[in-house]
Motif scaffolding. Structure first.
Motif, PDB file in Angstrom:
ATOM      1  N   PHE A 180      -0.360  -5.281  -2.552  1.00 14.83           N
ATOM      2  CA  PHE A 180      -0.026  -5.665  -1.347  1.00 14.83           C
ATOM      3  C   PHE A 180       1.665  -5.865  -1.351  1.00 14.83           C
ATOM      4  O   PHE A 180       2.459  -5.382  -0.274  1.00 14.83           O
ATOM      5  CB  PHE A 180      -0.570  -6.945  -0.855  1.00 14.83           C
ATOM      6  N   ASP A 181       2.027  -6.581  -2.424  1.00  9.59           N
ATOM      7  CA  ASP A 181       3.445  -6.713  -2.512  1.00  9.59           C
ATOM      8  C   ASP A 181       4.164  -5.406  -2.564  1.00  9.59           C
ATOM      9  O   ASP A 181       5.596  -5.447  -2.463  1.00  9.59           O
ATOM     10  CB  ASP A 181       3.633  -7.697  -3.690  1.00  9.59           C
ATOM     11  N   ARG A 229       4.101  -3.610   4.877  1.00  6.39           N
ATOM     12  CA  ARG A 229       3.367  -4.584   4.500  1.00  6.39           C
ATOM     13  C   ARG A 229       3.188  -5.857   5.594  1.00  6.39           C
ATOM     14  O   ARG A 229       2.415  -6.342   5.458  1.00  6.39           O
ATOM     15  CB  ARG A 229       4.512  -5.142   3.325  1.00  6.39           C
ATOM     16  N   ASP A 230       4.457  -5.757   6.453  1.00  5.35           N
ATOM     17  CA  ASP A 230       4.546  -6.668   7.591  1.00  5.35           C
ATOM     18  C   ASP A 230       3.219  -6.597   8.443  1.00  5.35           C
ATOM     19  O   ASP A 230       2.598  -7.265   8.933  1.00  5.35           O
ATOM     20  CB  ASP A 230       5.550  -6.645   8.364  1.00  5.35           C
ATOM     21  N   VAL A 249       0.312  -4.843   7.812  1.00  5.01           N
ATOM     22  CA  VAL A 249      -0.923  -5.100   7.186  1.00  5.01           C
ATOM     23  C   VAL A 249      -1.086  -6.707   7.078  1.00  5.01           C
ATOM     24  O   VAL A 249      -2.394  -7.241   7.353  1.00  5.01           O
ATOM     25  CB  VAL A 249      -0.810  -4.867   5.598  1.00  5.01           C
ATOM     26  N   TRP A 250      -0.039  -7.461   6.743  1.00  8.14           N
ATOM     27  CA  TRP A 250      -0.272  -9.051   6.723  1.00  8.14           C
ATOM     28  C   TRP A 250      -0.648  -9.639   8.265  1.00  8.14           C
ATOM     29  O   TRP A 250      -1.693 -10.333   8.136  1.00  8.14           O
ATOM     30  CB  TRP A 250       1.201  -9.509   6.371  1.00  8.14           C
ATOM     31  N   MET A 251      -0.030  -8.934   9.209  1.00  7.84           N
ATOM     32  CA  MET A 251      -0.384  -9.500  10.519  1.00  7.84           C
ATOM     33  C   MET A 251      -2.171  -9.192  10.703  1.00  7.84           C
ATOM     34  O   MET A 251      -2.498 -10.113  11.551  1.00  7.84           O
ATOM     35  CB  MET A 251       0.596  -9.146  11.647  1.00  7.84           C
ATOM     36  N   ARG A 252      -2.250  -8.033  10.549  1.00  8.52           N
ATOM     37  CA  ARG A 252      -3.715  -7.423  10.979  1.00  8.52           C
ATOM     38  C   ARG A 252      -4.483  -8.265  10.003  1.00  8.52           C
ATOM     39  O   ARG A 252      -5.643  -8.811  10.408  1.00  8.52           O
ATOM     40  CB  ARG A 252      -3.639  -6.033  10.748  1.00  8.52           C
ATOM     41  N   LYS A 253      -4.395  -8.202   8.627  1.00 11.86           N
ATOM     42  CA  LYS A 253      -5.468  -8.767   7.837  1.00 11.86           C
ATOM     43  C   LYS A 253      -5.362 -10.417   7.667  1.00 11.86           C
ATOM     44  O   LYS A 253      -6.460 -11.141   7.498  1.00 11.86           O
ATOM     45  CB  LYS A 253      -5.325  -7.933   6.309  1.00 11.86           C
ATOM     46  N   VAL A 254      -4.137 -10.895   7.555  1.00 13.42           N
ATOM     47  CA  VAL A 254      -4.180 -12.369   7.292  1.00 13.42           C
ATOM     48  C   VAL A 254      -4.314 -13.344   8.570  1.00 13.42           C
ATOM     49  O   VAL A 254      -4.655 -14.109   8.813  1.00 13.42           O
ATOM     50  CB  VAL A 254      -2.799 -12.692   6.338  1.00 13.42           C
ATOM     51  N   GLU A 255      -3.264 -12.727   9.509  1.00 15.30           N
ATOM     52  CA  GLU A 255      -3.246 -13.566  10.831  1.00 15.30           C
ATOM     53  C   GLU A 255      -4.284 -12.894  11.658  1.00 15.30           C
ATOM     54  O   GLU A 255      -4.487 -13.659  12.665  1.00 15.30           O
ATOM     55  CB  GLU A 255      -1.956 -13.319  11.201  1.00 15.30           C
ATOM     56  N   GLU A 256      -4.929 -12.002  11.363  1.00 14.47           N
ATOM     57  CA  GLU A 256      -5.922 -11.195  12.005  1.00 14.47           C
ATOM     58  C   GLU A 256      -5.622 -10.898  13.467  1.00 14.47           C
ATOM     59  O   GLU A 256      -6.384 -11.095  14.416  1.00 14.47           O
ATOM     60  CB  GLU A 256      -7.322 -12.290  12.042  1.00 14.47           C
ATOM     61  N   ILE A 313      -0.294   1.377   9.416  1.00 14.76           N
ATOM     62  CA  ILE A 313      -1.652   1.036   8.863  1.00 14.76           C
ATOM     63  C   ILE A 313      -2.191   2.190   8.007  1.00 14.76           C
ATOM     64  O   ILE A 313      -2.809   1.900   6.947  1.00 14.76           O
ATOM     65  CB  ILE A 313      -2.663   0.395   9.914  1.00 14.76           C
ATOM     66  N   ALA A 315      -7.424   3.934  10.218  1.00 12.93           N
ATOM     67  CA  ALA A 315      -6.823   3.008  10.955  1.00 12.93           C
ATOM     68  C   ALA A 315      -7.045   3.236  12.531  1.00 12.93           C
ATOM     69  O   ALA A 315      -6.768   2.171  13.197  1.00 12.93           O
ATOM     70  CB  ALA A 315      -5.296   3.691  10.899  1.00 12.93           C
ATOM     71  N   TRP A 339      -9.851  -0.852   3.140  1.00 15.37           N
ATOM     72  CA  TRP A 339      -9.542  -1.626   4.069  1.00 15.37           C
ATOM     73  C   TRP A 339     -10.311  -2.811   4.275  1.00 15.37           C
ATOM     74  O   TRP A 339      -9.733  -3.836   4.868  1.00 15.37           O
ATOM     75  CB  TRP A 339      -9.398  -0.622   5.439  1.00 15.37           C
ATOM     76  N   LYS A 356      -6.609 -12.362   3.288  1.00 19.39           N
ATOM     77  CA  LYS A 356      -6.533 -13.683   4.136  1.00 19.39           C
ATOM     78  C   LYS A 356      -6.331 -15.063   3.246  1.00 19.39           C
ATOM     79  O   LYS A 356      -5.581 -15.973   3.623  1.00 19.39           O
ATOM     80  CB  LYS A 356      -7.734 -13.741   4.949  1.00 19.39           C
ATOM     81  N   VAL A 382       5.906 -13.707   7.648  1.00 19.43           N
ATOM     82  CA  VAL A 382       5.376 -12.868   6.501  1.00 19.43           C
ATOM     83  C   VAL A 382       6.161 -13.059   5.377  1.00 19.43           C
ATOM     84  O   VAL A 382       7.290 -13.027   5.153  1.00 19.43           O
ATOM     85  CB  VAL A 382       5.383 -11.193   7.066  1.00 19.43           C
ATOM     86  N   PRO A 421       7.637 -10.687  -0.821  1.00 17.55           N
ATOM     87  CA  PRO A 421       6.820 -10.411  -2.171  1.00 17.55           C
ATOM     88  C   PRO A 421       7.014 -11.493  -3.145  1.00 17.55           C
ATOM     89  O   PRO A 421       7.973 -12.033  -3.352  1.00 17.55           O
ATOM     90  CB  PRO A 421       7.329  -9.057  -2.616  1.00 17.55           C
TER      91      PRO A 421
END
Lengths: 193, 349
Positions: free
Chosen positions: A116-117, A124-125, A127-134, A155, B16, B52, B59, B70, B73
């Motif tokens: 991811f990094d 990356r931003d 993916v973070w919003m979609r997967k971590v912040e959902e 994406i 996607a 995906w 999470k 965000v 890294p």
């Protein structure tokens, strides 16, 4: 459409992708072809599984890989002698050179996080919003002020790169028959979006 | 014909698009048709779709991060799920003679390794004279398995030697030289102790390896694949507490303390590929790879040039196939190879 077969394929076959790519990279001298080989092997395995599922998917996968390489070597006659000799020597050792890596869930998560990094920052931003912040793709679009189409594009790219980095690894990174040189800066560099 | 990259691009776009959760019926049909069109499409889609879904696990990295932020890294590595990361990207703890644990990169060890307690050598020798149990050894290039009287199994790597002494209260293995992998039979009443120089490694029922180094005689590397072991530092003037090494960990002990790597960058099995006759390198400096090969072969690779030694290589090789290795290096890098009897000298070309 056979969802059960697809799930089986993801679980029993795709889970060996890191080992498979390592195996291919080790034997196959032309690195840029490793992922094409990988794809062709998946097609063969999936086709076989449509008829009947192999008892031992992992050894079936590696046997298929070996057959494919042997076929290619015979057909093309371009692979170096060392690679061919090594191929023969490995016939009985497939299971041993691709030992099950008993990675912990934590190690998997770390690999995922490392992959991811390495994504380009815009990707990356998102993916973070979609997967971590959902957030939904629509919400992500609103948050950063771009179109939904642009979010989808990032994406799309994120999915492909994550798969390269996490599942398959980059064949050059893994090295093998042509001993890949690598520096840390190369490894960690961020691609432009 | 469609190339793999084209197919993967289309597959990723479908994943996607479906992720927007607003596929129309026409879209659904189009996707179904695309998936039906060829198995190449289908496997590419399954692969990226499961990637995906796997990414849902990211999470876990959000713990402790504010909404709308965000992290850069590496920043998420404060996540309690991953533990702290050392500056060089590897979590390590050094236990120093002062007893205070500190975070230090792995290179630190080289410094620690330099400190040898001279007094301890005399103690070690005296112990060896006392021990009367059977000894096992391997020659350069051979790997041998031994089953001990208690049912434990030992796999001896190249050029290694152990002495075994099993009593009613203790199973004691002296690792005189080289490296061995131990699959220990359970017996809580008799601890299984591997003595390597000054270091004692204690196990009950577990699997682990212990390695000594030719040129760093007080240094010991322990790799644990199952259960846990306890590393007891030398009984020298300074009293250090023992260090527990769990499955998946790698520890290095020296006269000055134990350095524990609880999250090695590679799975521990990769440090033990020698058991099946292979060496595995990943971005390993050529000098280090050559030293590994030299453990297994009468033919020695010699690298006089620091720049050549620093080249990083990857791959798996048969440990006895030094010729193939050298040829590949020669082909892939600007390196000249000269053979002088049993020496293969690599220089910059």
């Amino acid at each position: 459409m056979d969802e059960e077969l697809d799930n089986w394929f993801a679980r029993e076959v795709l889970s060996h992708e890191p080992a498979l790519v390592r195996y291919l990279a080790r034997i196959w001298p032309r690195h840029h072809e490793v992922h094409d080989l990988r794809q062709e092997i998946y097609i063969r395995v999936y086709e076989a599984a449509l008829r009947s599922r192999p008892q031992n998917p992992k050894s079936f996968l590696f046997t298929t890989a070996r057959h494919l390489m042997v076929d290619r070597v015979r057909r093309e006659r371009v692979v170096s002698i060392e690679a061919t000799a090594d191929l023969d020597a490995l016939n009985v050792l497939v299971d041993e050179i691709s030992p099950e890596h008993h990675t912990s869930a934590r190690q998997d998560l770390r690999r995922l996080a490392d992959a991811f990094d390495m994504l380009p920052v815009k990707c990356r931003d998102v993916v973070w919003m979609r997967k971590v912040e959902e957030l939904s793709q629509r919400e992500v679009a609103a948050r950063i002020g771009i179109t939904e189409g642009a979010v989808e594009k990032r994406i799309t790219k994120g999915i492909r790169l994550l798969a390269e980095l996490y599942y398959g690894g980059d064949a050059d990174d893994i090295g093998g028959a042509t001993a890949a040189a690598r520096t840390e800066t190369e490894h960690g560099k961020q691609n432009a979006d | 014909m469609e190339s793999r990259t084209q197919i993967e691009e289309t597959a990723a776009r479908w994943v996607a698009r479906r992720d927007r959760k607003d596929l129309s019926q026409a879209d659904e049909q189009e996707l179904a048709a695309w998936l039906q069109a060829s198995i190449a499409h289908r496997v590419a889609f399954i692969r990226l779709d499961s990637m995906w879904r796997e990414a849902n696990r990211l999470k876990a990295l959000g713990a402790g991060v504010g909404v709308g932020v965000v992290p850069a890294p590496g920043e998420w590595q404060r996540s309690p799920f991953l533990g702290k990361k050392a500056p060089q990207g590897r979590p390590v703890t050094v236990q120093t003679a002062s007893g205070k644990p500190r975070n230090r990169p792995v290179v630190r060890l080289r410094v620690l390794a330099a400190s040898v307690l001279v007094g301890a050598i005399a103690v070690g020798t005296a112990w060896m004279m006392k021990s009367a149990g059977p000894a096992y050894q391997t020659h350069v290039g051979s790997i041998e398995g031994v089953t001990l009287a208690d049912g434990s199994r030992v796999l001896l790597n190249t050029d290694s030697k152990i002495r075994v002494e099993i009593s009613a209260t203790e199973r004691r293995i002296q690792l005189n030289r080289g490296e061995a992998f131990f699959d220990v039979a359970k017996d809580p009443t008799r601890p299984f102790v591997v003595v390597a120089g000054e270091q004692r490694v204690v196990a009950v029922g577990t699997k682990f390896s212990v390695r000594r180094f030719e040129h760093r005689s007080d240094e010991v590397q322990v790799v644990v694949t199952e259960g846990r072991v306890r590393m007891e530092p030398p009984t020298s003037a300074v009293k250090l507490p023992p260090v527990t090494v769990a499955a998946g960990n790698i520890a290095r002990g020296s006269g000055a303390g134990v350095l524990l790597d609880a999250q090695p960058e590679r799975p521990v099995d990769e440090y033990l590929t020698w058991r099946t006759g292979f060496l595995m390198f990943r971005a390993t400096p050529l000098a280090e790879a050559a030293a590994e090969f030299n453990r297994y072969n009468a033919t020695k690779i010699v690298i006089d040039d620091a720049a050549v030694g620093a080249v990083r290589i990857g791959g798996n090789f048969r440990s006895d196939n030094v010729e193939v290795f050298v040829r590949l290096v020669e082909r892939s890098f600007p390196v000249r190879v000269e053979r002088h009897g049993e020496r293969i000298v690599l220089t910059a070309n």
